[in-house]
Design a protein around this motif. Structure first.
Motif: not given
Length: 273
Positions: A19-29, A212-217
């Motif tokens: 059940g993973v839900s994510l929104a990743i903007p264009k150009g993000q690392m 990275c600009d953002r971390i998902i654990a």
């Protein structure tokens, strides 16, 4: 925008992604971290549609990626380039040909297998190799290169696909720290210069923080943390992984000697040799 909604993958009795839900903007690392078995690789393979989800949807620029088939699916995979831990190169072929094979979605299987490439294909491949400081190795057999060089060839191969999104599944897991830094610098340079969205699975928190600009654990197929690197505190790491050591046990197969990375240089466009 890449939007993942309630994405789930079940293998028999095992729920690999839950059940993973994510929104990743264009150009993000984005760096995705977690222990072995956390679901990182399965998540990326579903985004690329190498693995079909059991439930959920993937939406990119308003298009339902989970509904694609045939030629549309092949073109999506080309626009969502995948880099693997084990390079996926044909070792007996020269570097230039390996990179041009990345054009298979555009040139067709028959032409690629016959190595019938156009001057435009060759120019694209040389340009990609130049960005990664690998032109001197263009006619060298891929199998004779170092691991770090082979991974940079794999990145060049992904670049010639003309992707909008680049996925990297533990691309530095088998590399020494110096080569790991070169590969991560390459991905960061592509992200910044080309504006590509980059999702990279990593087995070290220090690397994710440095690049990275953002971390998902992830843990047990679920997202346990999603935010800026500086907000992933020692206490939060302890809550997720049962340890407060930021340089430690993210992946049980990795020793502390492989965790040190240099901060990415801010002034260089190209990757060092």
């Amino acid at each position: 925008m890449l939007v993942i909604e309630q994405l789930t993958k079940v293998f028999g009795d095992l729920t690999a992604v839950d059940g993973v839900s994510l929104a990743i903007p264009k150009g993000q690392m984005v760096g995705v971290i977690g222990r072995s078995g956390a679901g990182k690789s399965t998540l990326l393979r579903m985004v690329n549609r190498l693995t079909d989800p059991s439930r959920g949807t993937i939406i990119n620029e308003g298009r339902d990626i989970t509904a694609l088939s045939g030629r549309d699916l092949r073109l999506w995979r080309a626009s969502c380039a995948m880099i693997f831990q084990q390079f996926n190169l044909v070792e007996r072929m020269d570097v230039l040909t390996n990179v041009m094979i990345g054009r298979i979605a555009h040139t067709g299987l028959v032409r690629s297998m016959a190595r019938s490439f156009t001057d435009t294909d060759r120019a694209r491949a040389i340009e990609a190799l130049d960005r990664l400081d690998l032109v001197p190795q263009a006619l060298q057999r891929a199998g004779t290169l170092s691991g770090g060089q082979q991974q940079r060839v794999a990145i060049a191969k992904a670049l010639v696909q003309n992707p909008r999104i680049m996925l990297a599944d533990e691309p530095i897991a088998s590399l020494d720290p110096a080569n790991a830094s070169r590969v991560m610098e390459a991905l960061r340079e592509i992200n910044k210069t080309d504006g590509l969205t980059v999702l990279v699975n990593l087995h070290t928190l220090d690397t994710a923080r440095a690049y990275c600009d953002r971390i998902i654990a992830m843990r047990a197929g679920r997202v346990q943390f999603d935010g800026a690197p500086e907000t992933l505190t020692t206490d939060r790491v302890r809550q997720i992984y049962g340890t407060g050591d930021l340089s430690g046990d993210i992946d049980e197969a990795v020793t502390s000697t492989s965790l040190t990375v240099q901060a990415p240089p801010q002034h260089k466009r190209a990757v060092g040799a």
